[in-house]
Design a protein around this motif. Sequence first.
Motif, PDB file in Angstrom:
ATOM      1  N   VAL A   1       0.837  -1.196   0.000  1.00  0.00           N
ATOM      2  CA  VAL A   1       0.000   0.000   0.000  1.00  0.00           C
ATOM      3  C   VAL A   1       0.875   1.251   0.000  1.00  0.00           C
ATOM      4  CG1 VAL A   1      -1.644   1.337   1.385  1.00  0.00           C
ATOM      5  CG2 VAL A   1      -2.000  -1.112   1.046  1.00  0.00           C
ATOM      6  N   GLU A   2       1.936   1.248   0.799  1.00  0.00           N
ATOM      7  CA  GLU A   2       2.827   2.413   0.858  1.00  0.00           C
ATOM      8  C   GLU A   2       3.505   2.666  -0.487  1.00  0.00           C
ATOM      9  OE1 GLU A   2       5.451   1.778   4.164  1.00  0.00           O
ATOM     10  OE2 GLU A   2       3.864   2.176   5.617  1.00  0.00           O
ATOM     11  N   TYR A   3       3.998   1.618  -1.122  1.00  0.00           N
ATOM     12  CA  TYR A   3       4.594   1.780  -2.452  1.00  0.00           C
ATOM     13  C   TYR A   3       3.571   2.387  -3.415  1.00  0.00           C
ATOM     14  CZ  TYR A   3       9.005  -0.805  -1.867  1.00  0.00           C
ATOM     15  OH  TYR A   3      10.270  -1.206  -1.504  1.00  0.00           O
ATOM     16  N   PHE A   4       2.362   1.832  -3.409  1.00  0.00           N
ATOM     17  CA  PHE A   4       1.330   2.300  -4.333  1.00  0.00           C
ATOM     18  C   PHE A   4       1.002   3.777  -4.092  1.00  0.00           C
ATOM     19  CE2 PHE A   4      -3.078   2.861  -5.730  1.00  0.00           C
ATOM     20  CZ  PHE A   4      -2.976   2.425  -7.048  1.00  0.00           C
ATOM     21  N   VAL A   5       0.791   4.137  -2.837  1.00  0.00           N
ATOM     22  CA  VAL A   5       0.435   5.519  -2.509  1.00  0.00           C
ATOM     23  C   VAL A   5       1.549   6.483  -2.909  1.00  0.00           C
ATOM     24  CG1 VAL A   5      -0.004   7.112  -0.589  1.00  0.00           C
ATOM     25  CG2 VAL A   5      -1.225   4.933  -0.701  1.00  0.00           C
ATOM     26  N   VAL A   6       2.794   6.125  -2.608  1.00  0.00           N
ATOM     27  CA  VAL A   6       3.927   6.999  -2.940  1.00  0.00           C
ATOM     28  C   VAL A   6       3.975   7.270  -4.439  1.00  0.00           C
ATOM     29  CG1 VAL A   6       6.457   7.028  -3.136  1.00  0.00           C
ATOM     30  CG2 VAL A   6       5.388   6.493  -0.959  1.00  0.00           C
TER      31      VAL A   6
ATOM     32  N   LEU B   1      11.295   8.776 -15.568  1.00  0.00           N
ATOM     33  CA  LEU B   1      10.843   8.703 -14.179  1.00  0.00           C
ATOM     34  C   LEU B   1       9.360   8.362 -14.119  1.00  0.00           C
ATOM     35  CD1 LEU B   1      11.439   9.014 -11.187  1.00  0.00           C
ATOM     36  CD2 LEU B   1      11.020  11.465 -11.422  1.00  0.00           C
ATOM     37  N   PHE B   2       8.576   8.932 -15.008  1.00  0.00           N
ATOM     38  CA  PHE B   2       7.151   8.634 -15.064  1.00  0.00           C
ATOM     39  C   PHE B   2       6.921   7.138 -15.322  1.00  0.00           C
ATOM     40  CE2 PHE B   2       3.204   8.192 -17.541  1.00  0.00           C
ATOM     41  CZ  PHE B   2       2.295   8.703 -16.631  1.00  0.00           C
ATOM     42  N   ILE B   3       7.649   6.594 -16.266  1.00  0.00           N
ATOM     43  CA  ILE B   3       7.522   5.165 -16.594  1.00  0.00           C
ATOM     44  C   ILE B   3       7.931   4.304 -15.395  1.00  0.00           C
ATOM     45  CG2 ILE B   3       8.485   3.308 -18.025  1.00  0.00           C
ATOM     46  CD1 ILE B   3       8.572   5.422 -20.325  1.00  0.00           C
ATOM     47  N   MET B   4       9.013   4.705 -14.713  1.00  0.00           N
ATOM     48  CA  MET B   4       9.463   3.950 -13.538  1.00  0.00           C
ATOM     49  C   MET B   4       8.417   4.005 -12.421  1.00  0.00           C
ATOM     50  SD  MET B   4      13.484   4.914 -13.438  1.00  0.00           S
ATOM     51  CE  MET B   4      13.792   3.987 -11.949  1.00  0.00           C
ATOM     52  N   GLU B   5       7.745   5.132 -12.277  1.00  0.00           N
ATOM     53  CA  GLU B   5       6.720   5.239 -11.240  1.00  0.00           C
ATOM     54  C   GLU B   5       5.472   4.428 -11.603  1.00  0.00           C
ATOM     55  OE1 GLU B   5       6.002   9.079  -9.632  1.00  0.00           O
ATOM     56  OE2 GLU B   5       8.028   9.145  -8.802  1.00  0.00           O
ATOM     57  N   ILE B   6       5.119   4.396 -12.867  1.00  0.00           N
ATOM     58  CA  ILE B   6       4.017   3.527 -13.311  1.00  0.00           C
ATOM     59  C   ILE B   6       4.384   2.070 -13.037  1.00  0.00           C
ATOM     60  CG2 ILE B   6       2.784   2.658 -15.350  1.00  0.00           C
ATOM     61  CD1 ILE B   6       1.734   5.344 -14.544  1.00  0.00           C
ATOM     62  N   PHE B   7       5.612   1.696 -13.387  1.00  0.00           N
ATOM     63  CA  PHE B   7       6.104   0.343 -13.129  1.00  0.00           C
ATOM     64  C   PHE B   7       6.050   0.037 -11.632  1.00  0.00           C
ATOM     65  CE2 PHE B   7       9.874  -2.522 -12.486  1.00  0.00           C
ATOM     66  CZ  PHE B   7       9.330  -3.641 -13.070  1.00  0.00           C
ATOM     67  N   GLY B   8       6.452   0.994 -10.801  1.00  0.00           N
ATOM     68  CA  GLY B   8       6.410   0.809  -9.350  1.00  0.00           C
ATOM     69  C   GLY B   8       4.995   0.629  -8.839  1.00  0.00           C
ATOM     70  N   ALA B   9       4.051   1.385  -9.386  1.00  0.00           N
ATOM     71  CA  ALA B   9       2.650   1.251  -8.971  1.00  0.00           C
ATOM     72  C   ALA B   9       2.092  -0.116  -9.367  1.00  0.00           C
ATOM     73  CB  ALA B   9       1.808   2.376  -9.577  1.00  0.00           C
ATOM     74  N   VAL B  10       2.446  -0.581 -10.560  1.00  0.00           N
ATOM     75  CA  VAL B  10       2.009  -1.914 -11.000  1.00  0.00           C
ATOM     76  C   VAL B  10       2.625  -2.981 -10.095  1.00  0.00           C
ATOM     77  CG1 VAL B  10       2.175  -3.599 -12.883  1.00  0.00           C
ATOM     78  CG2 VAL B  10       1.564  -1.227 -13.383  1.00  0.00           C
ATOM     79  N   LEU B  11       3.903  -2.828  -9.770  1.00  0.00           N
ATOM     80  CA  LEU B  11       4.554  -3.775  -8.854  1.00  0.00           C
ATOM     81  C   LEU B  11       3.876  -3.774  -7.488  1.00  0.00           C
ATOM     82  CD1 LEU B  11       8.363  -3.269  -9.575  1.00  0.00           C
ATOM     83  CD2 LEU B  11       7.011  -5.325 -10.010  1.00  0.00           C
ATOM     84  N   ALA B  12       3.464  -2.604  -7.030  1.00  0.00           N
ATOM     85  CA  ALA B  12       2.783  -2.510  -5.735  1.00  0.00           C
ATOM     86  C   ALA B  12       1.473  -3.304  -5.744  1.00  0.00           C
ATOM     87  CB  ALA B  12       2.532  -1.053  -5.371  1.00  0.00           C
ATOM     88  N   VAL B  13       0.731  -3.205  -6.830  1.00  0.00           N
ATOM     89  CA  VAL B  13      -0.519  -3.974  -6.944  1.00  0.00           C
ATOM     90  C   VAL B  13      -0.203  -5.470  -6.967  1.00  0.00           C
ATOM     91  CG1 VAL B  13      -2.483  -4.494  -8.456  1.00  0.00           C
ATOM     92  CG2 VAL B  13      -1.790  -2.109  -8.057  1.00  0.00           C
ATOM     93  N   LEU B  14       0.807  -5.848  -7.743  1.00  0.00           N
ATOM     94  CA  LEU B  14       1.201  -7.265  -7.798  1.00  0.00           C
ATOM     95  C   LEU B  14       1.690  -7.758  -6.436  1.00  0.00           C
ATOM     96  CD1 LEU B  14       3.068  -7.368 -11.233  1.00  0.00           C
ATOM     97  CD2 LEU B  14       0.792  -8.265 -10.691  1.00  0.00           C
TER      98      LEU B  14
END
Length: 132
Positions: A78-83, A103-116
Amino acid sequence: MNKARSAVLATLTLSVLNLCFMILSVLTKTRVFPDYPPMVITLFTVFLITLGVLSIWQLFAGLDGQTMRGKILLLLAVEYFVVYVVDIANIFPRSVAPMEQTLFIMEIFGAVLAVLLFVSASVYIKSEPIKS
């Protein structure tokens, strides 16, 4: 090692690497935050470092064969996703310089990883007896 645990370890490893690369890379150094007092940015940086350290601790607990803590895994997801989402949505922190595409792409990737991570941690919690 069951599949749910392997999925948690894989997504958590990728999340840590993604976060570390963003914190330590040149991509974030181009962003300037003059509207925030230094203490706010310092606390945010401490939060990100703590998020990374807790994630690494969970990784080593999982790799050493100890039981990973299910609630902590869900909280990390949840913290990764929110950040990532609040930065992508330009809620916090707001920068004078626009976010670079990489950076935008990396943050999208991070949000997807957070959901996974959240999904795999949920499955892991159901499949493994978690010691609180």
